[in-house]
Scaffold this motif. Structure first.
Motif, PDB file in Angstrom:
ATOM      1  N   VAL A 108      80.598  -2.359 102.658  1.00 54.63           N
ATOM      2  CA  VAL A 108      79.840  -1.514 101.722  1.00 54.63           C
ATOM      3  C   VAL A 108      79.471  -0.188 102.393  1.00 54.63           C
TER       4      VAL A 108
ATOM      5  N   GLN B 211      77.366   8.095  93.604  1.00 53.93           N
ATOM      6  CA  GLN B 211      77.606   7.259  92.421  1.00 53.93           C
ATOM      7  C   GLN B 211      76.910   5.903  92.537  1.00 53.93           C
ATOM      8  N   SER B 212      76.709   5.285  91.402  1.00 55.74           N
ATOM      9  CA  SER B 212      76.186   3.924  91.385  1.00 55.74           C
ATOM     10  C   SER B 212      77.163   3.008  92.143  1.00 55.74           C
ATOM     11  N   GLY B 213      76.622   2.208  93.045  1.00 55.01           N
ATOM     12  CA  GLY B 213      77.466   1.296  93.811  1.00 55.01           C
ATOM     13  C   GLY B 213      78.028   1.895  95.093  1.00 55.01           C
ATOM     14  N   SER B 214      77.679   3.159  95.376  1.00 53.53           N
ATOM     15  CA  SER B 214      78.230   3.807  96.578  1.00 53.53           C
ATOM     16  C   SER B 214      77.553   3.336  97.858  1.00 53.53           C
ATOM     17  N   GLY B 215      76.438   2.609  97.740  1.00 56.94           N
ATOM     18  CA  GLY B 215      75.787   2.053  98.931  1.00 56.94           C
ATOM     19  C   GLY B 215      74.473   2.715  99.319  1.00 56.94           C
ATOM     20  N   LYS B 216      73.897   3.494  98.395  1.00 59.62           N
ATOM     21  CA  LYS B 216      72.667   4.237  98.709  1.00 59.62           C
ATOM     22  C   LYS B 216      71.500   3.312  99.060  1.00 59.62           C
ATOM     23  N   SER B 217      71.262   2.320  98.185  1.00 56.30           N
ATOM     24  CA  SER B 217      70.136   1.408  98.440  1.00 56.30           C
ATOM     25  C   SER B 217      70.401   0.595  99.698  1.00 56.30           C
ATOM     26  N   THR B 218      71.639   0.147  99.862  1.00 53.66           N
ATOM     27  CA  THR B 218      71.993  -0.638 101.052  1.00 53.66           C
ATOM     28  C   THR B 218      71.704   0.170 102.317  1.00 53.66           C
TER      29      THR B 218
ATOM     30  N   HIS C 224      69.159   9.703  91.715  1.00 52.09           N
ATOM     31  CA  HIS C 224      70.298  10.118  90.883  1.00 52.09           C
ATOM     32  C   HIS C 224      70.030  11.489  90.273  1.00 52.09           C
TER      33      HIS C 224
ATOM     34  N   PHE D  99      79.008  -7.253 102.826  1.00 56.19           N
ATOM     35  CA  PHE D  99      78.464  -8.430 102.153  1.00 56.19           C
ATOM     36  C   PHE D  99      79.610  -9.416 101.973  1.00 56.19           C
TER      37      PHE D  99
HETATM   38  N1  LIG Z   1      72.861  -8.490  98.503  1.00 60.35           N
HETATM   39  C1  LIG Z   1      74.096  -8.148  98.148  1.00 60.35           C
HETATM   40  N2  LIG Z   1      75.095  -9.054  98.127  1.00 60.35           N
HETATM   41  C2  LIG Z   1      76.358  -8.704  97.790  1.00 60.35           C
HETATM   42  N3  LIG Z   1      76.729  -7.455  97.458  1.00 60.35           N
HETATM   43  C3  LIG Z   1      75.780  -6.504  97.449  1.00 60.35           C
HETATM   44  C4  LIG Z   1      74.409  -6.798  97.791  1.00 60.35           C
HETATM   45  N4  LIG Z   1      73.699  -5.641  97.710  1.00 60.35           N
HETATM   46  C5  LIG Z   1      74.572  -4.692  97.322  1.00 60.35           C
HETATM   47  N5  LIG Z   1      75.815  -5.195  97.164  1.00 60.35           N
HETATM   48  C6  LIG Z   1      77.010  -4.431  96.788  1.00 60.35           C
HETATM   49  O1  LIG Z   1      77.100  -3.301  97.615  1.00 60.35           O
HETATM   50  C7  LIG Z   1      77.546  -2.158  96.886  1.00 60.35           C
HETATM   51  C8  LIG Z   1      76.531  -1.036  97.053  1.00 60.35           C
HETATM   52  O2  LIG Z   1      75.320  -1.418  96.403  1.00 60.35           O
HETATM   53  P1  LIG Z   1      74.021  -0.519  96.420  1.00 60.35           P
HETATM   54  O3  LIG Z   1      72.979  -1.248  95.677  1.00 60.35           O
HETATM   55  O4  LIG Z   1      73.729  -0.108  97.808  1.00 60.35           O
HETATM   56  O5  LIG Z   1      74.522   0.764  95.606  1.00 60.35           O
HETATM   57  P2  LIG Z   1      73.704   2.008  95.077  1.00 60.35           P
HETATM   58  O6  LIG Z   1      74.438   3.223  95.523  1.00 60.35           O
HETATM   59  O7  LIG Z   1      72.282   1.883  95.459  1.00 60.35           O
HETATM   60  O8  LIG Z   1      73.874   1.861  93.499  1.00 60.35           O
HETATM   61  P3  LIG Z   1      72.847   2.244  92.308  1.00 60.35           P
HETATM   62  O9  LIG Z   1      72.947   3.736  92.184  1.00 60.35           O
HETATM   63  O10 LIG Z   1      73.422   1.557  91.126  1.00 60.35           O
HETATM   64  O11 LIG Z   1      71.489   1.759  92.662  1.00 60.35           O
HETATM   65  C9  LIG Z   1      77.741  -2.627  95.456  1.00 60.35           C
HETATM   66  O12 LIG Z   1      79.102  -2.906  95.265  1.00 60.35           O
HETATM   67  C10 LIG Z   1      76.920  -3.884  95.365  1.00 60.35           C
HETATM   68  O13 LIG Z   1      77.451  -4.771  94.429  1.00 60.35           O
END
Ligand SMILES: Nc1ncnc2c1ncn2[C@@H]1O[C@H](COP(=O)(O)OP(=O)(O)OP(=O)(O)O)[C@@H](O)[C@H]1O
Ligand SMILES: [Mg+2]
Length: 250
Positions: A19, A38-45, A199, A14
């Motif tokens: 990520v 962990q939160s922020g590890s990129g799972k949703s991405t 989680h 991003f």
């Molecule tokens: N659209 C976006 N623009 C910029 N940065 C993004 C975007 N989407 C995600 N990120 C960043 O990418 C990283 C991974 O985000 P992601 O949402 O995939 O994490 P996650 O593992 O799903 O976290 P959570 O458990 O909190 O849902 C984070 O640092 C987040 O800030």
């Protein structure tokens, strides 16, 4: 077993910030995968990239051998509508429609099944998930667990090859979580491949394989085998997963 999905050298950044870094894995037909980390590890991405809701920066995503990362937006939404189902933490059902209307809507939009087949599928799904009696209710008149079960029915109306879920039980109490997971295990048992992000170790213990993401890369994975509703085996799965999670130093 046939390979349903193959992720090859997937990178996602991003605004120049990486990520996801070189993600590689294969999903066989009939698997049930839980993605943890962990939160922020990129799972949703990761989930959004492999399901075509977002585009990878580089790499390939093959669905039955066909690279979907290169499809146009229009082609991608067609694939999503016809071959994939999605559930999220919140159900995102449409407010002014009944539960049943929400469920059948993507069926009519996809236009692959006849009206009779769509209605029949909706009936079978609502019966299976225990919401048939509230089918004609407004979405404001049902519980959170019932809404999520309706979202599952909606995701399955076109009989997708794969169901994706981002924290599908994240907003539910433990009773409703168990009900939703029982449904997901049953659907999976009947052949639908599932990938969820969670989680919750108890939720992940229902999967056949758990992938742990750490800092945007696959850190480790654990094979749990197919879920069976046997109390002793469930406890064993949870213990195995918990001690594995304790070893993931993220
Ligand atoms: N659209 C976006 N623009 C910029 N940065 C993004 C975007 N989407 C995600 N990120 C960043 O990418 C990283 C991974 O985000 P992601 O949402 O995939 O994490 P996650 O593992 O799903 O976290 P959570 O458990 O909190 O849902 C984070 O640092 C987040 O800030
Ligand atoms: Mg997330």
């Amino acid at each position: 077993m046939k390979i349903l999905l193959e992720v090859k050298n997937l990178y996602k950044s991003f605004e120049g910030t990486p990520v996801l870094k070189d993600i590689n894995f294969r999903v066989e037909e009939g698997e049930f995968i839980a993605i943890m980390g962990q939160s922020g590890s990129g799972k949703s991405t990761l989930l959004y990239c492999i399901s075509g809701m977002d585009r990878p920066t580089s790499g390939n995503i093959l669905l039955y051998g066909k690279d979907i990362s290169k499809l146009s937006d229009k082609q991608m939404s067609e694939v999503r509508l016809k071959q994939m189902g999605f559930i999220f933490q919140h159900s995102y059902l449409l407010k002014n429609l009944s539960i049943r209307d929400n469920i059948v809507l993507p069926g009519f939009k996809a236009n692959i099944l006849s009206r009779e087949q769509i209605n029949q599928n909706a009936n079978i799904l609502m019966e299976k998930t225990g919401i048939h009696s509230v089918g004609d209710h407004d979405i404001k008149m049902v519980s959170g667990g019932q809404l999520q079960r309706a979202a599952i029915c909606r995701a399955l109306i076109n009989q997708p090859d794969i169901l994706f879920g981002d924290e599908p039980t994240g907003a539910l109490n433990s009773g409703a979580t168990k009900e939703v997971m029982n449904i997901l295990n049953e659907i999976n048992h009947q052949g639908t491949t599932i990938i969820i992000v969670t989680h919750d170790a108890k939720v992940a213990s229902r999967a056949s394989r758990v992938i742990f993401l750490g800092d945007g890369a696959i850190h480790d994975e654990l094979n749990l085998g197919k879920y069976e509703e046997i109390e002793e085996k469930n406890l064993y799965r949870e213990k195995k997963l918990t001690s594995w999670l304790e070893r993931q130093d993220f």
